[in-house]
Design an enzyme around this catalytic site. Sequence first.
Site, PDB file in Angstrom:
ATOM      1  N   ASP A  57      33.647  -5.063   0.107  1.00 23.10           N
ATOM      2  CA  ASP A  57      34.009  -6.471   0.005  1.00 23.10           C
ATOM      3  C   ASP A  57      33.232  -7.212   1.101  1.00 23.10           C
ATOM      4  O   ASP A  57      32.819  -6.600   2.098  1.00 23.10           O
ATOM      5  CB  ASP A  57      35.529  -6.575   0.219  1.00 23.10           C
TER       6      ASP A  57
ATOM      7  N   GLY B 268      34.578 -11.465  -4.313  1.00 26.02           N
ATOM      8  CA  GLY B 268      35.080 -12.578  -5.107  1.00 26.02           C
ATOM      9  C   GLY B 268      34.070 -13.712  -5.172  1.00 26.02           C
ATOM     10  O   GLY B 268      34.176 -14.608  -6.011  1.00 26.02           O
TER      11      GLY B 268
ATOM     12  N   LYS C 120      37.852  -5.873  -9.492  1.00 22.16           N
ATOM     13  CA  LYS C 120      36.836  -5.069  -8.827  1.00 22.16           C
ATOM     14  C   LYS C 120      36.962  -3.603  -9.249  1.00 22.16           C
ATOM     15  O   LYS C 120      35.976  -2.875  -9.273  1.00 22.16           O
ATOM     16  CB  LYS C 120      36.977  -5.193  -7.305  1.00 22.16           C
TER      17      LYS C 120
ATOM     18  N   ASP D 295      40.166  -6.136   2.128  1.00 20.99           N
ATOM     19  CA  ASP D 295      41.235  -6.696   2.965  1.00 20.99           C
ATOM     20  C   ASP D 295      42.258  -7.520   2.192  1.00 20.99           C
ATOM     21  O   ASP D 295      43.251  -7.948   2.763  1.00 20.99           O
ATOM     22  CB  ASP D 295      40.630  -7.580   4.073  1.00 20.99           C
TER      23      ASP D 295
END
Length: 251
Positions: free
Chosen positions: A14, A49, A177, A200
């Site tokens: 991420d 994202g 994801k 996270d």
Amino acid sequence: MANQMGKYRLLALDLDGTLLNDRSEISETNAKWVKHAVDAGVTVCVSTGRGFVSALPFAEQLGLDTPMITVNGGEIWTKPHAIHRRTLLDSEKVMKLHALAEKYGEVWFWAYTTEDIYNKERWVGDTFSRNWLKFGYYTEDTDILSEILKEIQAWDGLEISNSSPYNIEINPQGVSKATALMEVCRLLGYDMSEVVAVGDSMNDIAAIRASGLGVAMGNAQDEVKAAANVVTGSNQEHGVAQVIQNYVLRS
């Protein structure tokens, strides 16, 4: 030649709150250890994202020519600029999500199309003329945020997550994801047990659960830590570099 790697072949990272520090930079320590992983034959996959355009500079900075997962899995790239699959968010749903945002005047909102990003300050005239990927709400008023969440949880066809405690992110149902990582593994001939996924936020949970090693950052939301196999240092403490040293290149 003997395989120098351990049991993990793919490292899914991420960006915000994970690979990036609070200034949205990749620390020298993180960059150095990502390079060590790549040199050892590990496939490093950016999984974010963010949309492609704002994720790309980080993949380029690391010299990655590997698959990318953007907009929470709404787009899967075989490598930068080479799209493999897109899953669109129905325009009618975007219209409803936008109408709900307008109902709460102070809430910030944004949405990605395949071409662009729109937000509260700049919205489209005709929702139906665009190909949508993701919609998001942001407010630090958690009461309002949970009202919005309650409302959209009653709707069909949406995958709901977040990338911070103060936002809600919406993709088409089944897009995450995790499902994107499964597709990347299918493309590369890897097994999910060979994946290390680091994140996270709520948009990382499914991937963390589905991977061989699920890692939560030290700064992760509590639910993410609970879902993970291990917790690493925070994004201010080069937590990603620690994962690579302690697990990816160790095994």
